[in-house]
Enzyme design. Structure first.
Site, PDB file in Angstrom:
ATOM      1  N   LYS A 101       0.699  -1.241   0.057  1.00 38.94           N
ATOM      2  CA  LYS A 101       0.032   0.052   0.178  1.00 38.94           C
ATOM      3  C   LYS A 101       0.850   1.173   0.083  1.00 38.94           C
ATOM      4  O   LYS A 101       0.605   2.226  -0.782  1.00 38.94           O
ATOM      5  CB  LYS A 101      -0.910   0.022   1.127  1.00 38.94           C
ATOM      6  CG  LYS A 101      -1.308   1.310   1.561  1.00 38.94           C
ATOM      7  CD  LYS A 101      -2.444   1.482   2.829  1.00 38.94           C
ATOM      8  CE  LYS A 101      -1.742   1.833   4.151  1.00 38.94           C
ATOM      9  NZ  LYS A 101      -1.388   3.215   4.311  1.00 38.94           N
ATOM     10  N   ASN A 102       1.868   1.340   0.884  1.00 35.84           N
ATOM     11  CA  ASN A 102       2.669   2.701   1.043  1.00 35.84           C
ATOM     12  C   ASN A 102       3.601   2.726  -0.032  1.00 35.84           C
ATOM     13  O   ASN A 102       3.999   3.827  -0.369  1.00 35.84           O
ATOM     14  CB  ASN A 102       3.184   2.316   2.380  1.00 35.84           C
ATOM     15  CG  ASN A 102       2.415   2.691   3.494  1.00 35.84           C
ATOM     16  OD1 ASN A 102       1.339   2.980   3.171  1.00 35.84           O
ATOM     17  ND2 ASN A 102       2.941   2.585   4.832  1.00 35.84           N
ATOM     18  N   ARG A 120      -0.320  14.809  12.750  1.00 35.82           N
ATOM     19  CA  ARG A 120       0.266  14.614  11.268  1.00 35.82           C
ATOM     20  C   ARG A 120       0.233  15.922  10.406  1.00 35.82           C
ATOM     21  O   ARG A 120      -0.545  15.907   9.424  1.00 35.82           O
ATOM     22  CB  ARG A 120      -0.612  13.546  10.462  1.00 35.82           C
ATOM     23  CG  ARG A 120      -0.614  12.167  11.153  1.00 35.82           C
ATOM     24  CD  ARG A 120      -1.130  10.941  10.630  1.00 35.82           C
ATOM     25  NE  ARG A 120      -0.445  10.592   9.961  1.00 35.82           N
ATOM     26  CZ  ARG A 120      -0.668   9.248   9.014  1.00 35.82           C
ATOM     27  NH1 ARG A 120      -1.568   8.638   9.182  1.00 35.82           N
ATOM     28  NH2 ARG A 120       0.317   8.940   8.046  1.00 35.82           N
ATOM     29  N   ARG A 125      -8.372  -0.483   4.202  1.00 39.61           N
ATOM     30  CA  ARG A 125      -7.432   0.403   3.795  1.00 39.61           C
ATOM     31  C   ARG A 125      -6.062  -0.337   3.430  1.00 39.61           C
ATOM     32  O   ARG A 125      -5.417   0.092   2.554  1.00 39.61           O
ATOM     33  CB  ARG A 125      -7.214   1.685   4.701  1.00 39.61           C
ATOM     34  CG  ARG A 125      -8.213   2.597   5.047  1.00 39.61           C
ATOM     35  CD  ARG A 125      -7.760   3.674   5.841  1.00 39.61           C
ATOM     36  NE  ARG A 125      -6.450   4.098   4.986  1.00 39.61           N
ATOM     37  CZ  ARG A 125      -5.569   4.538   5.785  1.00 39.61           C
ATOM     38  NH1 ARG A 125      -5.512   4.523   7.271  1.00 39.61           N
ATOM     39  NH2 ARG A 125      -4.448   4.989   5.161  1.00 39.61           N
ATOM     40  N   CYS A 184      -5.438  12.314  12.216  1.00 37.15           N
ATOM     41  CA  CYS A 184      -6.080  10.988  12.180  1.00 37.15           C
ATOM     42  C   CYS A 184      -5.825  10.453  13.615  1.00 37.15           C
ATOM     43  O   CYS A 184      -5.356  11.048  14.540  1.00 37.15           O
ATOM     44  CB  CYS A 184      -5.848   9.982  10.962  1.00 37.15           C
ATOM     45  SG  CYS A 184      -4.284   9.602  11.140  1.00 37.15           S
ATOM     46  N   ASP A 215       4.161   1.081  11.968  1.00 35.85           N
ATOM     47  CA  ASP A 215       3.024   0.266  11.538  1.00 35.85           C
ATOM     48  C   ASP A 215       3.042  -1.138  11.870  1.00 35.85           C
ATOM     49  O   ASP A 215       2.028  -1.806  11.515  1.00 35.85           O
ATOM     50  CB  ASP A 215       2.978   0.329   9.789  1.00 35.85           C
ATOM     51  CG  ASP A 215       2.711   1.731   9.251  1.00 35.85           C
ATOM     52  OD1 ASP A 215       2.500   2.568  10.254  1.00 35.85           O
ATOM     53  OD2 ASP A 215       3.019   1.957   7.930  1.00 35.85           O
TER      54      ASP A 215
HETATM   55  C1  LIG Z   1       0.895   6.301   2.989  1.00 39.75           C
HETATM   56  C2  LIG Z   1       2.229   6.070   3.572  1.00 39.75           C
HETATM   57  O1  LIG Z   1       3.247   5.806   3.353  1.00 39.75           O
HETATM   58  N1  LIG Z   1       2.052   6.182   5.026  1.00 39.75           N
HETATM   59  C3  LIG Z   1       3.001   5.785   6.040  1.00 39.75           C
HETATM   60  C4  LIG Z   1       4.019   7.035   6.030  1.00 39.75           C
HETATM   61  O2  LIG Z   1       3.101   8.066   6.738  1.00 39.75           O
HETATM   62  P1  LIG Z   1       3.410   9.823   6.581  1.00 39.75           P
HETATM   63  O3  LIG Z   1       4.264  10.061   5.300  1.00 39.75           O
HETATM   64  O4  LIG Z   1       2.282  10.372   7.024  1.00 39.75           O
HETATM   65  O5  LIG Z   1       4.505   9.392   7.913  1.00 39.75           O
HETATM   66  P2  LIG Z   1       5.629  10.612   8.053  1.00 39.75           P
HETATM   67  O6  LIG Z   1       6.989   9.734   7.880  1.00 39.75           O
HETATM   68  O7  LIG Z   1       5.692  11.796   7.389  1.00 39.75           O
HETATM   69  O8  LIG Z   1       5.347  10.913   9.708  1.00 39.75           O
HETATM   70  C5  LIG Z   1       6.084  10.791  10.544  1.00 39.75           C
HETATM   71  C6  LIG Z   1       6.049  11.687  11.690  1.00 39.75           C
HETATM   72  O9  LIG Z   1       6.423  13.061  11.172  1.00 39.75           O
HETATM   73  C7  LIG Z   1       5.652  13.981  11.568  1.00 39.75           C
HETATM   74  N2  LIG Z   1       5.586  15.017  10.581  1.00 39.75           N
HETATM   75  C8  LIG Z   1       5.357  14.459   9.075  1.00 39.75           C
HETATM   76  C9  LIG Z   1       5.620  15.338   8.068  1.00 39.75           C
HETATM   77  C10 LIG Z   1       5.393  16.773   8.437  1.00 39.75           C
HETATM   78  O10 LIG Z   1       5.641  17.450   7.377  1.00 39.75           O
HETATM   79  N3  LIG Z   1       5.722  17.291   9.470  1.00 39.75           N
HETATM   80  C11 LIG Z   1       5.765  16.286  10.880  1.00 39.75           C
HETATM   81  O11 LIG Z   1       5.813  16.549  11.985  1.00 39.75           O
HETATM   82  C12 LIG Z   1       4.321  12.992  11.733  1.00 39.75           C
HETATM   83  O12 LIG Z   1       3.440  13.890  12.475  1.00 39.75           O
HETATM   84  C13 LIG Z   1       4.674  11.810  12.302  1.00 39.75           C
HETATM   85  O13 LIG Z   1       4.653  12.177  13.627  1.00 39.75           O
HETATM   86  O14 LIG Z   1       5.108   6.999   7.076  1.00 39.75           O
HETATM   87  C14 LIG Z   1       4.462   6.548   8.209  1.00 39.75           C
HETATM   88  C15 LIG Z   1       5.587   6.520   9.075  1.00 39.75           C
HETATM   89  O15 LIG Z   1       6.343   5.163   8.845  1.00 39.75           O
HETATM   90  C16 LIG Z   1       3.709   5.252   8.300  1.00 39.75           C
HETATM   91  O16 LIG Z   1       3.293   4.959   9.459  1.00 39.75           O
HETATM   92  C17 LIG Z   1       2.592   5.360   7.121  1.00 39.75           C
HETATM   93  O17 LIG Z   1       1.766   4.000   7.270  1.00 39.75           O
HETATM   94  C1  LIG Z   2      -0.545   4.727   9.174  1.00 41.72           C
HETATM   95  C2  LIG Z   2      -0.585   4.047   8.013  1.00 41.72           C
HETATM   96  O1  LIG Z   2      -1.229   4.576   6.841  1.00 41.72           O
HETATM   97  P1  LIG Z   2      -1.243   5.869   6.504  1.00 41.72           P
HETATM   98  O2  LIG Z   2      -0.295   6.925   6.457  1.00 41.72           O
HETATM   99  O3  LIG Z   2      -1.903   5.822   5.171  1.00 41.72           O
HETATM  100  O4  LIG Z   2      -2.410   6.504   7.239  1.00 41.72           O
HETATM  101  C3  LIG Z   2      -0.428   2.458   8.058  1.00 41.72           C
HETATM  102  O5  LIG Z   2      -0.209   1.946   6.925  1.00 41.72           O
HETATM  103  O6  LIG Z   2      -0.304   2.020   9.107  1.00 41.72           O
END
Ligand SMILES: CC(=O)N[C@H]1[C@@H](OP(=O)(O)OP(=O)(O)OC[C@H]2O[C@@H](n3ccc(=O)[nH]c3=O)[C@H](O)[C@@H]2O)O[C@H](CO)[C@@H](O)[C@@H]1O
Ligand SMILES: C=C(OP(=O)(O)O)C(=O)O
Length: 434
Positions: free
Chosen positions: A22-23, A124, A399, A119, A307
């Protein structure tokens, strides 16, 4: 309302096939926006609600998207007049739709995307994505709940991320593909899904170097085109079945799982007493009679994946002794534990760390998923619980897991997914689920 009903007690044995990640597929679908000529054909695409959502985002952007579920392939034509707006209707369904912003900005010089909310697992924010776009020369503003980014042209820049965010790395990497000159991105996410994204971008004509390391260099190009790409296997789905095998004292081959992508989990499973055999066919996990406690701390890749945290917490609760679990990536990812408490789990949360007191004899209960991995964790607990466990809120499970109950049933679990009219009680009379 749909429910998964599990009757605990069966060992899992046999072989399970894993889907594409998915990711990986979500940012890759977004990357297809960059293919101004030709077509993109993706294979090993998982049948997940998030994939349908991203396909609809792309269709809204005026791209032609055909998903053939039988062959697990998506054909995309992005050669028409792509629009630059992704509205709230889609972004609110799935936060990951924000990754269309980078490719839209690169291709059109403008993107207007609804601001994704938080969420269940955390607030996030997307500040790192936006700072990256600004560093490339875009003007970014927020208006009526939308983020609007515009640029006459993007120029390569040196960007250091405060945190190795997966989404920010992907978004900025895609924005930089068509920028003038070279971009260096430091302290980036190193997840296998980032590498898969860089691989398809390079096939499309981009020049991305260093994905999988702490620094990525992108030399801007003038044009990108559609290509064929096979999506990498889902290490989180694979890891979930590895945990299921260890938890049920089972013996399961997770076929085609890539062991290098699950090193921290495999190491923990061994520490907890499981036998993990890595071969060309995948990863075989043989659960021990008694699970030993182990401490886990989530970290960006190559650390232990957040995850997998809810799923591994079930294993820790089942282990004979006290384990600690620290969540460092998201600020609120212990929601599943309150549901597990209703199944007899004993634990104490202090800030980002929880002490999990095993061994737990889980007792069947009606529990509700709060997010995707929580849903999987609750089903896992049901596999070893006394009596029946009913898991609701399956929209979260859908999802990220295709046919989760079907795959568990094929391994020997007594599990069914049923449609229950609202307020109607499911009456279970025998130990066999009818
Ligand atoms: C679709 C997808 O690939 N989802 C994955 C992706 O989510 P996602 O890309 O949203 O996760 P991030 O690595 O960006 O987030 C990690 C942390 O950084 C923080 N943050 C992120 C961006 C930003 O601009 N500012 C900030 O503060 C977030 O709030 C969070 O606490 O990586 C996460 C961390 O491995 C996984 O749990 C999710 O499954
Ligand atoms: C947190 C997850 O995904 P998403 O970033 O799409 O919410 C996940 O795959 O566990």
């Amino acid at each position: 309302m749909e429910k998964i009903i599990v009757h605990g007690g069966n060992q899992l044995t046999g072989q399970v096939q894993i889907e594409g990640a998915k990711n990986a597929v979500l940012p890759i679908l977004a990357a297809s926006i960059l293919g101004e000529t030709g077509q993109t054909r993706l294979t090993n695409v998982p049948i997940l609600s998030d994939v349908y959502t991203m396909n609809n985002v792309l269709r809204f952007l005026n791209m032609d998207v055909q998903f053939d579920e039988d062959s697990r392939s998506v054909d995309i034509d992005a050669s028409g007049n792509v629009s630059g707006e992704a509205p709230f209707e889609y972004v609110s369904k799935m936060r990951a739709s924000i990754v269309v912003m980078g490719p839209l900005l690169a291709r059109l010089g403008r993107a207007r995307v609804a601001m994704p909310g938080g969420c269940a697992i955390g607030t996030r924010p997307i500040d790192l994505h936006l700072k990256g776009f600004e560093a490339l020369g875009a003007h970014v503003e927020q208006q009526d709940g939308n983020v609007i980014a515009t640029a006459d042209h993007l120029t390569g820049a040196d960007i250091y991320l405060d945190f190795p965010s997966v989404g920010a790395t992907e978004n900025i990497m895609m924005a930089a593909c068509l920028a003038d000159g070279t971009t260096t991105l430091e302290n980036v996410a190193r997840e296998p899904e980032i590498v898969d994204l860089a691989n398809i971008l390079n096939k499309m004509g981009a020049k991305v170097f260093g994905a999988g390391t702490e620094m990525i260099r992108i030399e801007g190009v003038d044009h990108m085109h559609g290509v064929d790409h096979h999506v990498v296997q889902d290490r989180i789905e694979a890891g979930t079945f590895m945990v299921a095998a260890a938890l049920t004292h089972g013996d399961v081959l997770v076929a085609d799982a890539i062991p290098e992508h699950n090193k921290p989990l495999i190491s923990k499973l061994r520490e907890m007493g499981a036998d993990v055999i890595v071969s060309e066919d995948g990863v075989r996990v043989i659960g021990p009679d008694r699970l030993k406690p182990a401490d886990v701390k989530t970290l960006p890749y190559p650390g232990f994946p957040t995850d997998m945290q809810p799923q591994v917490s079930v294993l820790q609760l089942a282990a004979e002794g006290t384990s600690s679990l620290t969540e460092t990536v998201f600020e609120n990812r212990f929601m599943h534990l309150e549901e597990l408490r209703r199944m007899n789990a004993k634990f104490q949360i202090e800030g980002q760390t929880v002490a999990l007191f095993g061994p737990t004899q889980f007792s069947g209960a009606e529990v509700a998923a709060t997010d995707l991995r929580a849903a999987a964790a609750l089903v896992l607990a049901g596999l070893v619980a006394d009596g029946y466990t009913q898991v609701t809120n399956l929209k979260y499970l859908d999802r990220g897991y295709y046919d989760f109950h079907g795959k568990l049933a094929a391994l020997g679990a007594e599990v069914k997914r049923v449609e229950v009219p609202e307020n109607d009680e499911v009456i279970l009379k025998s130990s066999k689920i009818k």
